[in-house]
Design a protein around this motif. Structure first.
Motif, PDB file in Angstrom:
ATOM      1  N   GLU A   1       3.751  -3.197  -9.233  1.00 39.38           N
ATOM      2  CA  GLU A   1       5.049  -2.794  -9.748  1.00 39.38           C
ATOM      3  C   GLU A   1       4.949  -2.262 -11.176  1.00 39.38           C
ATOM      4  OE1 GLU A   1       7.650  -6.269  -8.989  1.00 39.38           O
ATOM      5  OE2 GLU A   1       8.719  -4.900  -7.662  1.00 39.38           O
ATOM      6  N   GLY A   2       3.985  -2.774 -11.944  1.00 37.16           N
ATOM      7  CA  GLY A   2       3.895  -2.383 -13.350  1.00 37.16           C
ATOM      8  C   GLY A   2       2.942  -1.235 -13.634  1.00 37.16           C
ATOM      9  N   HIS A   3       2.072  -0.895 -12.701  1.00 35.45           N
ATOM     10  CA  HIS A   3       1.067   0.138 -12.905  1.00 35.45           C
ATOM     11  C   HIS A   3       1.738   1.517 -13.063  1.00 35.45           C
ATOM     12  CE1 HIS A   3      -2.286   2.847 -12.058  1.00 35.45           C
ATOM     13  NE2 HIS A   3      -3.109   1.821 -12.248  1.00 35.45           N
ATOM     14  N   TYR A   4       1.450   2.211 -14.179  1.00 37.31           N
ATOM     15  CA  TYR A   4       2.123   3.486 -14.466  1.00 37.31           C
ATOM     16  C   TYR A   4       1.882   4.515 -13.369  1.00 37.31           C
ATOM     17  CZ  TYR A   4       3.095   8.052 -16.465  1.00 37.31           C
ATOM     18  OH  TYR A   4       3.555   9.329 -16.650  1.00 37.31           O
ATOM     19  N   GLY A   5       0.634   4.630 -12.939  1.00 36.90           N
ATOM     20  CA  GLY A   5       0.303   5.624 -11.923  1.00 36.90           C
ATOM     21  C   GLY A   5       1.028   5.360 -10.612  1.00 36.90           C
ATOM     22  N   ILE A   6       1.136   4.084 -10.260  1.00 39.68           N
ATOM     23  CA  ILE A   6       1.813   3.717  -9.019  1.00 39.68           C
ATOM     24  C   ILE A   6       3.311   3.983  -9.139  1.00 39.68           C
ATOM     25  CG2 ILE A   6       2.261   1.857  -7.384  1.00 39.68           C
ATOM     26  CD1 ILE A   6      -0.675   2.812  -7.593  1.00 39.68           C
TER      27      ILE A   6
ATOM     28  N   ARG B   1      -5.793   4.504  13.182  1.00 37.70           N
ATOM     29  CA  ARG B   1      -6.056   5.836  12.619  1.00 37.70           C
ATOM     30  C   ARG B   1      -4.786   6.485  12.068  1.00 37.70           C
ATOM     31  NH1 ARG B   1      -6.101   7.231  18.224  1.00 37.70           N
ATOM     32  NH2 ARG B   1      -8.333   6.842  18.346  1.00 37.70           N
ATOM     33  N   ASN B   2      -3.620   6.042  12.556  1.00 44.17           N
ATOM     34  CA  ASN B   2      -2.355   6.607  12.090  1.00 44.17           C
ATOM     35  C   ASN B   2      -1.937   6.071  10.730  1.00 44.17           C
ATOM     36  OD1 ASN B   2      -1.835   6.189  15.403  1.00 44.17           O
ATOM     37  ND2 ASN B   2      -1.385   8.208  14.585  1.00 44.17           N
ATOM     38  N   TYR B   3      -2.584   5.002  10.290  1.00 41.09           N
ATOM     39  CA  TYR B   3      -2.162   4.359   9.043  1.00 41.09           C
ATOM     40  C   TYR B   3      -3.203   4.409   7.934  1.00 41.09           C
ATOM     41  CZ  TYR B   3       1.580   2.404  11.914  1.00 41.09           C
ATOM     42  OH  TYR B   3       2.657   2.254  12.751  1.00 41.09           O
ATOM     43  N   PHE B   4      -4.466   4.579   8.301  1.00 42.93           N
ATOM     44  CA  PHE B   4      -5.526   4.457   7.308  1.00 42.93           C
ATOM     45  C   PHE B   4      -6.323   5.750   7.164  1.00 42.93           C
ATOM     46  CE2 PHE B   4      -4.858   0.142   8.986  1.00 42.93           C
ATOM     47  CZ  PHE B   4      -4.607  -0.543   7.811  1.00 42.93           C
ATOM     48  N   ASN B   5      -6.934   5.910   5.992  1.00 42.95           N
ATOM     49  CA  ASN B   5      -7.805   7.046   5.711  1.00 42.95           C
ATOM     50  C   ASN B   5      -9.239   6.636   6.045  1.00 42.95           C
ATOM     51  OD1 ASN B   5      -9.238   9.201   4.678  1.00 42.95           O
ATOM     52  ND2 ASN B   5      -8.944   8.591   2.524  1.00 42.95           N
ATOM     53  N   PHE B   6      -9.698   7.043   7.223  1.00 45.78           N
ATOM     54  CA  PHE B   6     -11.022   6.605   7.672  1.00 45.78           C
ATOM     55  C   PHE B   6     -12.163   7.399   7.042  1.00 45.78           C
ATOM     56  CE2 PHE B   6      -8.685   4.150  10.699  1.00 45.78           C
ATOM     57  CZ  PHE B   6      -9.516   3.062  10.948  1.00 45.78           C
ATOM     58  N   SER B   7     -11.829   8.311   6.132  1.00 44.23           N
ATOM     59  CA  SER B   7     -12.893   8.957   5.358  1.00 44.23           C
ATOM     60  C   SER B   7     -13.267   8.100   4.148  1.00 44.23           C
ATOM     61  CB  SER B   7     -12.448  10.359   4.895  1.00 44.23           C
ATOM     62  OG  SER B   7     -11.344  10.266   4.014  1.00 44.23           O
ATOM     63  N   HIS B   8     -12.456   7.074   3.880  1.00 39.91           N
ATOM     64  CA  HIS B   8     -12.785   6.140   2.800  1.00 39.91           C
ATOM     65  C   HIS B   8     -13.830   5.153   3.332  1.00 39.91           C
ATOM     66  CE1 HIS B   8     -12.464   3.047  -0.258  1.00 39.91           C
ATOM     67  NE2 HIS B   8     -11.749   3.883  -0.996  1.00 39.91           N
ATOM     68  N   PRO B   9     -14.945   4.964   2.612  1.00 39.38           N
ATOM     69  CA  PRO B   9     -16.043   4.131   3.128  1.00 39.38           C
ATOM     70  C   PRO B   9     -15.646   2.691   3.452  1.00 39.38           C
ATOM     71  CG  PRO B   9     -16.381   4.718   0.800  1.00 39.38           C
ATOM     72  CD  PRO B   9     -15.289   5.574   1.311  1.00 39.38           C
TER      73      PRO B   9
ATOM     74  N   SER C   1      -6.184  -9.011  -1.589  1.00 36.21           N
ATOM     75  CA  SER C   1      -7.479  -8.373  -1.834  1.00 36.21           C
ATOM     76  C   SER C   1      -7.446  -6.886  -1.476  1.00 36.21           C
ATOM     77  CB  SER C   1      -8.564  -9.096  -1.035  1.00 36.21           C
ATOM     78  OG  SER C   1      -9.788  -8.417  -1.126  1.00 36.21           O
ATOM     79  N   TRP C   2      -6.875  -6.568  -0.317  1.00 36.11           N
ATOM     80  CA  TRP C   2      -6.831  -5.166   0.101  1.00 36.11           C
ATOM     81  C   TRP C   2      -5.817  -4.358  -0.707  1.00 36.11           C
ATOM     82  CZ3 TRP C   2      -9.988  -2.323   3.122  1.00 36.11           C
ATOM     83  CH2 TRP C   2     -10.976  -3.015   3.834  1.00 36.11           C
ATOM     84  N   LEU C   3      -4.731  -4.989  -1.126  1.00 33.78           N
ATOM     85  CA  LEU C   3      -3.803  -4.295  -2.022  1.00 33.78           C
ATOM     86  C   LEU C   3      -4.513  -3.904  -3.311  1.00 33.78           C
ATOM     87  CD1 LEU C   3      -0.298  -6.058  -2.021  1.00 33.78           C
ATOM     88  CD2 LEU C   3      -0.826  -3.728  -1.340  1.00 33.78           C
ATOM     89  N   LYS C   4      -5.319  -4.826  -3.809  1.00 34.33           N
ATOM     90  CA  LYS C   4      -6.052  -4.570  -5.045  1.00 34.33           C
ATOM     91  C   LYS C   4      -7.053  -3.426  -4.860  1.00 34.33           C
ATOM     92  CE  LYS C   4      -7.211  -8.252  -7.267  1.00 34.33           C
ATOM     93  NZ  LYS C   4      -7.905  -9.498  -7.669  1.00 34.33           N
ATOM     94  N   GLU C   5      -7.745  -3.403  -3.728  1.00 34.35           N
ATOM     95  CA  GLU C   5      -8.702  -2.329  -3.462  1.00 34.35           C
ATOM     96  C   GLU C   5      -8.007  -0.971  -3.362  1.00 34.35           C
ATOM     97  OE1 GLU C   5     -11.907  -2.311  -3.469  1.00 34.35           O
ATOM     98  OE2 GLU C   5     -12.183  -4.476  -3.689  1.00 34.35           O
ATOM     99  N   ASN C   6      -6.850  -0.962  -2.713  1.00 34.42           N
ATOM    100  CA  ASN C   6      -6.123   0.302  -2.589  1.00 34.42           C
ATOM    101  C   ASN C   6      -5.609   0.770  -3.943  1.00 34.42           C
ATOM    102  OD1 ASN C   6      -5.126   2.464  -1.017  1.00 34.42           O
ATOM    103  ND2 ASN C   6      -3.094   1.537  -0.943  1.00 34.42           N
ATOM    104  N   LEU C   7      -5.226  -0.172  -4.777  1.00 34.80           N
ATOM    105  CA  LEU C   7      -4.785   0.158  -6.135  1.00 34.80           C
ATOM    106  C   LEU C   7      -5.932   0.767  -6.932  1.00 34.80           C
ATOM    107  CD1 LEU C   7      -2.211  -0.169  -7.886  1.00 34.80           C
ATOM    108  CD2 LEU C   7      -3.161  -2.326  -8.692  1.00 34.80           C
TER     109      LEU C   7
ATOM    110  N   SER D   1      -8.431   2.331  -5.732  1.00 32.04           N
ATOM    111  CA  SER D   1      -8.792   3.632  -5.158  1.00 32.04           C
ATOM    112  C   SER D   1      -7.701   4.689  -5.369  1.00 32.04           C
ATOM    113  CB  SER D   1      -9.078   3.484  -3.666  1.00 32.04           C
ATOM    114  OG  SER D   1      -7.873   3.337  -2.947  1.00 32.04           O
ATOM    115  N   LYS D   2      -6.663   4.328  -6.135  1.00 29.00           N
ATOM    116  CA  LYS D   2      -5.536   5.233  -6.404  1.00 29.00           C
ATOM    117  C   LYS D   2      -4.828   5.654  -5.119  1.00 29.00           C
ATOM    118  CE  LYS D   2      -7.605   6.960 -10.668  1.00 29.00           C
ATOM    119  NZ  LYS D   2      -8.091   8.137 -11.433  1.00 29.00           N
ATOM    120  N   LEU D   3      -4.608   4.659  -4.278  1.00 23.64           N
ATOM    121  CA  LEU D   3      -3.865   4.825  -3.013  1.00 23.64           C
ATOM    122  C   LEU D   3      -4.536   5.796  -2.053  1.00 23.64           C
ATOM    123  CD1 LEU D   3      -0.148   4.978  -4.275  1.00 23.64           C
ATOM    124  CD2 LEU D   3      -1.509   2.987  -3.673  1.00 23.64           C
ATOM    125  N   THR D   4      -5.857   5.854  -2.067  1.00 21.27           N
ATOM    126  CA  THR D   4      -6.557   6.761  -1.146  1.00 21.27           C
ATOM    127  C   THR D   4      -6.920   6.083   0.177  1.00 21.27           C
ATOM    128  OG1 THR D   4      -8.685   6.203  -2.171  1.00 21.27           O
ATOM    129  CG2 THR D   4      -7.530   8.152  -3.014  1.00 21.27           C
TER     130      THR D   4
END
Length: 423
Positions: free
Chosen positions: A177-182, A282-290, A326-332, A334-337
């Protein structure tokens, strides 16, 4: 060459021998390309207008919230304790059927509660826990204090009234909620941020706009992941979204054997409808992300939020909440990639291996996405879900699907009448 304003002008000029056959062909091609561009631009304009209309708060609903908040400050009856002191012990009685609803929409909350109580075969066993934000709390409390649904029980609590919801317990969501980019992503210019290009399709543009809804970083929307901590004495609850209508008695949900799983949910990968019931990871995630490619299967079946039976007793023995964080943190990082749309993707990961599929007739989705919903299935479904932009309380809601929702709006209520709801 300058293109004629219309095809009629082109034909007229051709009749006057103004163009050769080759020039006429070039003119015709140019005008067809111009028409295609204009049609495409109008489609995107329509999608943008629909996005902003869906994100806005209707005047009538805003009026309702303001009037009820004012009533809370001036009417002692609107401030009465919910539930009354002699019924407080029932809020943690596991022989009753407990529903949790998280929303800042008072009108929508009233429809969910009214429909559930009216559809119940034993409403005296129904307990609703309505969670809202601080700004809506007074108005929400006023509504249910002034409009009791007895013999069912309703409690209204604001997020600020839960001692457990501290920064120490939800650090990742505080960061989100506080992250400027988000915040810029969700609250900034949605049209510019959607990166409209010549290769963008209307459907992908609509998805990009929807993914930028500010509700996706709201704690109110993430609150369901904290149910075991917020209701430490309860064993099972049904969690409902605020855009659902209950049409059948839901008490049999408590009798479903979840076979040791935590989450009883309808799977969304086994239908013919490509918008709602043909969803896989596959409809929800970016599977090009390792990280996504390494940990998830693109063909795994997705499931739906909106009407879930949760076994909180079993949930407390798992690490679902920590996995979610944990996964929210990883997505944060990765800049929501890794994913961009809402609270479901991290839940799909966190509840992996903890979901028990329930019969699809319990929960019909898509009434806010498309106007081709099968009416026979709508009538038979236990819960109908207006997920999507076309909410029934908005003008852009589908007219033939709206009556299944409005039948639970009390138009005789003075607050509803004075705010001209859906007039």
């Amino acid at each position: 060459m300058k293109l004629p304003e219309s095809y009629a002008h082109l034909v007229s000029e051709m009749k006057n021998n103004k163009y050769s056959a080759k020039e006429f062909a070039l003119m015709l091609k140019g005008m067809m390309e111009r028409s295609e561009r204009e049609i495409r631009e109008s489609k995107f304009a329509e999608l943008m207008n629909k996005h902003f209309a869906a994100s806005a708060v209707p005047k009538g609903i805003h009026c309702l919230s303001l009037r009820l908040t004012d009533e809370y400050s001036s009417n002692a009856h609107a401030r009465r304790q919910l539930p009354s002191p002699e019924l407080l012990s029932l809020l943690s009685e596991n022989l009753l059927h407990h529903f949790v609803l998280s929303t800042d929409n008072i009108l929508a909350a009233s429809v969910v509660v009214n429909s559930a109580v009216q559809s119940s075969l034993r409403p005296e066993k129904t307990v609703f826990h309505v969670i809202t934000d601080k700004k809506t709390y007074a108005g929400m409390h006023s509504w249910f204090a002034l409009n009791p649904v007895s013999p069912a029980i309703v409690e209204v609590r604001g997020i600020h009234q839960f001692d457990w919801l501290t920064r120490e317990n939800i650090p990742v969501l505080e960061a989100v909620e506080g992250h400027y980019g988000i915040r810029k992503y969700y609250h900034g210019n949605h049209v510019t941020g959607a990166n409209l290009s010549d290769t963008t399709t209307p459907r992908s543009f609509a998805s990009k706009l929807q993914a930028r809804s500010p509700k996706y970083i709201s704690l109110l929307n993430h609150i369901r992941i904290y149910l075991p901590e917020l209701f430490p004495n309860l064993h099972k609850v049904v969690f409902l979204d605020d855009d659902v209508v209950i049409q059948r008695d839901l008490s049999p949900l408590w009798d479903i054997d979840l076979k040791g799983k935590v989450n009883g949910a309808v799977e969304t990968c086994k239908g013919e409808d490509e918008w709602v019931m043909s969803k896989r990871f596959r409809n929800y995630f970016n599977f090009s992300h390792p990280l996504i490619a390494k940990n998830l299967n693109p063909d795994e079946c997705a499931w739906a939020y909106g009407m879930n039976i949760f076994d909180l007793h079993t949930w407390r023995k798992t690490n679902i909440r920590d996995t979610y964080h944990s996964w929210l943190k990883e997505n944060l990082k990765s800049k929501l990639t890794m994913w961009k749309l809402g609270t479901l993707p991290p839940a799909l990961i966190a509840f992996k291996g903890h979901v028990h599929p329930i019969d699809p007739s319990w929960h019909m989705l898509g009434l806010g996405y498309q106007n081709k919903s099968n009416i026979d299935k709508v009538k038979k479904a236990a819960v109908i879900h207006y997920n999507g932009q076309s909410k029934p309380w908005l003008e852009l809601g589908f007219e033939h699907l709206r009556p299944y929702w409005t039948k639970y709006v009390d138009y005789s209520n003075d607050f509803i009448k004075n705010c001209h709801i859906l007039e």
